[in-house]
Design an enzyme around this catalytic site. Structure first.
Site, PDB file in Angstrom:
ATOM      1  CB  THR A 356       8.152  -9.215  -7.734  1.00  0.00           C
ATOM      2  OG1 THR A 356       8.856 -10.448  -7.672  1.00  0.00           O
ATOM      3  CG2 THR A 356       6.867  -9.331  -6.947  1.00  0.00           C
ATOM      4  NE  ARG A 384      13.745 -17.955  -3.727  1.00  0.00           N
ATOM      5  CZ  ARG A 384      13.282 -16.735  -4.013  1.00  0.00           C
ATOM      6  NH1 ARG A 384      12.341 -16.570  -4.911  1.00  0.00           N
ATOM      7  NH2 ARG A 384      13.762 -15.678  -3.414  1.00  0.00           N
ATOM      8  CB  VAL A 385       8.442 -20.595  -1.794  1.00  0.00           C
ATOM      9  CG1 VAL A 385       7.365 -19.535  -1.603  1.00  0.00           C
ATOM     10  CG2 VAL A 385       7.841 -21.843  -2.453  1.00  0.00           C
ATOM     11  N   GLY A 386       9.866 -17.636  -2.599  1.00  0.00           N
ATOM     12  CA  GLY A 386      10.352 -16.364  -2.062  1.00  0.00           C
ATOM     13  C   GLY A 386       9.367 -15.739  -1.093  1.00  0.00           C
ATOM     14  CG  ASP A 387       9.621 -11.518  -0.736  1.00  0.00           C
ATOM     15  OD1 ASP A 387      10.127 -12.003  -1.769  1.00  0.00           O
ATOM     16  OD2 ASP A 387       9.255 -10.330  -0.656  1.00  0.00           O
ATOM     17  CB  THR A 406       9.667  -5.996  -5.549  1.00  0.00           C
ATOM     18  OG1 THR A 406      10.583  -6.531  -6.525  1.00  0.00           O
ATOM     19  CG2 THR A 406       9.890  -4.492  -5.471  1.00  0.00           C
ATOM     20  N   GLY A 407      12.108  -7.695  -4.156  1.00  0.00           N
ATOM     21  CA  GLY A 407      13.535  -7.713  -3.826  1.00  0.00           C
ATOM     22  C   GLY A 407      14.002  -9.123  -3.565  1.00  0.00           C
ATOM     23  N   GLY A 409      14.082 -12.112  -1.970  1.00  0.00           N
ATOM     24  CA  GLY A 409      13.052 -12.645  -1.083  1.00  0.00           C
ATOM     25  C   GLY A 409      13.535 -13.249   0.217  1.00  0.00           C
TER      26      GLY A 409
HETATM   27  N1  ASP Z   1      10.816 -11.035  -4.059  1.00  0.00           N
HETATM   28  C1  ASP Z   1      10.781 -11.953  -5.166  1.00  0.00           C
HETATM   29  C2  ASP Z   1      11.332 -13.275  -4.724  1.00  0.00           C
HETATM   30  O1  ASP Z   1      12.304 -13.298  -4.004  1.00  0.00           O
HETATM   31  C3  ASP Z   1      11.583 -11.489  -6.321  1.00  0.00           C
HETATM   32  C4  ASP Z   1      11.222 -10.118  -6.824  1.00  0.00           C
HETATM   33  O2  ASP Z   1      10.829  -9.262  -6.051  1.00  0.00           O
HETATM   34  O3  ASP Z   1      11.311  -9.903  -8.031  1.00  0.00           O
HETATM   35  O4  ASP Z   1      10.824 -14.287  -5.159  1.00  0.00           O
END
Ligand code: ASP
Length: 490
Positions: A356, A384-387, A406-407, A409
């Protein structure tokens, strides 16, 4: 080595974490990558507090030197540098932190190397669904979009939602219709096709298949009515869980149990009886396949020319088919349970990473802003929706603190990571680096959540802790010298 530094600083240095940042006043444009790393780890302690600046990330994850070729590393560093310079150009002429954040993210979204915009990863169905958010710390205005498929620069649409709608968050077709109403063209979905990401999905699907093909531990049959204990509302029936894991709900008869949760991973719920874990593919609504199978797709639809219409709600597109690398077939109703999300696998580097992109900035007026943009996680389920687009989870800014994450989510959402860091600054009066380090190295690690953040406070202090082996990151201050780092150690 740093006897006057507080214990958190020692701990973080040992962990290879980036900390309170040097102003970089003495750096030169010819500084080496090793020197960059040293500065970002604060081997060169600050002498003067920077008044304004910009911090960016290009994702965290398992990033190892052995697997990152020098050419690839140089190319990624160049894009990060370009993003820093784009943001700096805005700040240097007295522009707003919000504009600097979007300018920097734009550069990263346009690069195929990062998991946002052009380089977005594919979901389980072979479709790119993008999320982004932006927040203005001065006013707490915020805008976010999720699950968009035809927006070349989702950060721009997030900003439009913030500035031109009464809402904070818009999703899918509604967000794309709003984009069009604001004169933003849609691009054909094939703009987002890159061979690298496509191969990443194939690997994730193969891994998932291998896992689900393993002899399953027999699922506990549902209790008979006589065996069932009465459950008092509000009291968990399940035994206590290992921190960082989530209990799978009971397996419905006739369905396959989800693989057991490994510490730090979230177990997927089993498919409901008679339903499919993957939405059915509707024939005739193909995702843009690559122009030439296995080759880079055609350039995006030029603004003002014909744009692809948004896909019909609830009709996931058919994944583009690359000969010899079949996409996963849709789950057979009642038979397949979703496997845990697989962090993105870069087929070139072989690394697990998230990728991200994000930026936080402090402008000359002393106002903060944050923004994040992503393709999410490889092999994520449709919808699906992340953070990243969730204000307070992956993106947050107020008058004293700005964070982009980033991580993995799901963890960042459940632990409201971005807001947690800023709340610690606000309520506990903690220095920003201390608050950020605690959340990433203590709270998240205990929960099993992998990733990192970039953060900035209103005095120009910077933190960029991560609990994975690497995070693409960079800083630029008043002197305009970009500093970029990737690994924990120089
Ligand atoms: N945080 C993002 C998600 O979970 C993924 C990422 O950080 O690359 O959608």
């Amino acid at each position: 080595m740093f006897p006057s530094f507080s214990p958190w600083l020692h701990r973080s240095l040992l962990a290879g974490t980036a900390l309170l940042l040097a102003p970089l006043g003495c750096a030169t444009s010819t500084q080496s990558a090793a020197r960059d790393e040293a500065i970002l780890r604060m081997d060169a302690p600050p002498q003067v507090k920077p008044k304004w600046g910009l911090v960016i990330h290009g994702g965290a994850g398992v990033i190892s030197r052995e697997n990152l070729s020098p050419e690839r590393e140089a190319a990624m560093r160049a894009v990060l540098t370009q993003a820093l310079q784009a943001g700096h150009a805005v700040l240097a002429k007295g522009g707003k932190s919000l504009d600097a954040v979007t300018a920097a993210i734009h550069v990263l979204e346009d690069s195929p190397y990062f998991n946002a915009g052009k380089g977005a990863v594919f979901n389980h169905d072979g479709v790119n669904e993008l999320d982004a958010a932006v927040m203005d710390g001065k006013t707490r205005a915020a805008g976010a979009v999720a699950g968009v498929r035809h927006i070349q620069n989702p950060i721009d649409l997030a900003r439009l939602v913030m500035e031109k709608s009464p809402h904070v968050m818009m999703v899918g077709d509604g967000a794309e219709a709003f984009a069009q109403s604001q004169g933003m063209p849609l691009v054909d979905a094939k703009y987002f096709y890159t061979e690298e990401r496509w191969q990443g999905l194939q690997r994730a699907l193969a891994e998932e298949k291998a896992k689900t093909a393993q002899p399953a531990t027999p699922a506990t049959p549902p209790a008979t009515p006589e065996q069932q204990q009465p459950v008092t509302p509000g009291t968990p029936a399940a035994p206590p869980m290992t921190p960082g894991t989530q209990a799978a709900p009971p397996v419905a008869p006739g369905t396959q149990a989800a693989p057991p949760a490994t510490p730090g991973k979230q177990a997927a719920p089993p498919a409901a009886p008679g339903t499919s874990a993957t939405p059915p593919v509707t024939p005739g609504t193909p995702a843009a396949p690559p122009a030439t199978p296995g080759k880079q797709s055609a350039p995006p639809t030029a603004p003002g020319t014909q744009a692809a219409p948004p896909a019909k709600p609830g009709t996931p597109a058919t994944p583009p088919t690359t000969p010899g690398t079949p996409a996963a077939p849709p789950a057979k109703p009642g038979t397949q349970a979703a496997a845990p999300l697989t962090p993105g696998v870069d087929p070139i580097t072989g690394d697990h990473k998230f990728g991200t992109v994000g930026a936080v900035a402090l402008d000359q007026e002393g106002h903060l802003a944050a923004g994040t943009s992503t393709g999410g996680m490889t092999n994520k389920r449709f919808g699906r929706v992340g953070d990243s687009p969730i204000i307070g989870a992956g993106t947050y800014a107020d008058e004293r603190c700005a964070v982009s994450a980033t991580g993995h989510g799901e963890f960042f959402i459940r632990y409201t990571v971005a807001r947690d860091i800023c709340a610690r600054v606000e309520y506990q009066d903690l220095p920003l680096p201390e608050a950020a380090n605690f959340v990433i190295h203590d709270v998240l690690v205990k929960a099993g959540g992998e990733g990192g953040v970039i953060a900035m406070d209103r005095e120009g202090h910077v933190a960029m802790p991560f609990n994975s082996s690497g995070m693409y990151r960079g800083y630029i201050g008043e002197d305009g010298t970009p500093t970029v780092a990737i690994f924990q150690q120089p």
